[in-house]
Design an enzyme around this catalytic site. Structure first.
Site, PDB file in Angstrom:
ATOM      1  N   GLN A 183       0.828  -1.210   0.000  1.00 37.62           N
ATOM      2  CA  GLN A 183       0.000   0.000   0.000  1.00 37.62           C
ATOM      3  C   GLN A 183       0.862   1.259   0.000  1.00 37.62           C
ATOM      4  OE1 GLN A 183      -3.327   0.320  -0.245  1.00 37.62           O
ATOM      5  NE2 GLN A 183      -3.471  -1.894  -0.502  1.00 37.62           N
ATOM      6  N   GLY A 217       2.203   1.818  -3.404  1.00 34.80           N
ATOM      7  CA  GLY A 217       1.170   2.073  -4.401  1.00 34.80           C
ATOM      8  C   GLY A 217       1.280   1.114  -5.571  1.00 34.80           C
ATOM      9  N   GLY A 218       1.119   1.636  -6.791  1.00 34.71           N
ATOM     10  CA  GLY A 218       1.171   0.817  -7.992  1.00 34.71           C
ATOM     11  C   GLY A 218       2.525   0.164  -8.205  1.00 34.71           C
ATOM     12  N   GLU A 246       2.792 -25.647   5.759  1.00 31.33           N
ATOM     13  CA  GLU A 246       2.584 -26.365   7.021  1.00 31.33           C
ATOM     14  C   GLU A 246       1.209 -26.108   7.623  1.00 31.33           C
ATOM     15  OE1 GLU A 246       5.646 -26.021   9.889  1.00 31.33           O
ATOM     16  OE2 GLU A 246       7.232 -26.387   8.449  1.00 31.33           O
ATOM     17  N   THR A 275      -2.781 -24.375   6.448  1.00 30.22           N
ATOM     18  CA  THR A 275      -3.304 -23.048   6.181  1.00 30.22           C
ATOM     19  C   THR A 275      -3.742 -22.378   7.472  1.00 30.22           C
ATOM     20  OG1 THR A 275      -5.560 -23.842   5.889  1.00 30.22           O
ATOM     21  CG2 THR A 275      -4.165 -23.805   3.930  1.00 30.22           C
ATOM     22  N   SER A 276      -3.984 -21.089   7.397  1.00 26.69           N
ATOM     23  CA  SER A 276      -4.425 -20.345   8.576  1.00 26.69           C
ATOM     24  C   SER A 276      -5.753 -20.881   9.089  1.00 26.69           C
ATOM     25  CB  SER A 276      -4.546 -18.858   8.241  1.00 26.69           C
ATOM     26  OG  SER A 276      -3.276 -18.315   7.991  1.00 26.69           O
TER      27      SER A 276
END
Length: 86
Positions: free
Chosen positions: A43, A46-47, A70, A72-73
């Site tokens: 962020q 930016g681009g 290991e 996933t969340s």
């Protein structure tokens, strides 16, 4: 009080008694925090944050693997919830 809980959990992990909750909490917290940091870095740039050759773009891609590697969340959340409901 949180310090006492942390010491107790650490002692249980070192003794081999806590092999599910502690590691799952640590993995989930660290992978989510790394993801937030990488997202904010993109962020800021930016681009340019999405352009190849920029270090932030590489970081963003690599951090995504932490959420998958290991377990996933979502799996870590299930493991934590299972231990809390016992």
């Amino acid at each position: 009080m949180p310090g006492v809980r942390w010491c107790w959990r650490r002692r249980a992990y070192d003794a081999g008694e806590d092999t599910g909750l502690g590691p799952s909490c640590a993995k989930y917290f660290c992978s989510e925090m790394a993801g937030r940091v990488a997202d904010r870095a993109v962020q800021v740039f930016g681009g340019m944050g999405y352009m190849r050759g920029v270090a932030v773009e590489r970081l963003y891609r690599d951090v995504r693997l932490f959420r998958i590697f290991e377990g996933t969340s979502q799996i870590q959340q299930l493991v934590i919830a299972r231990h809390l409901l016992r």
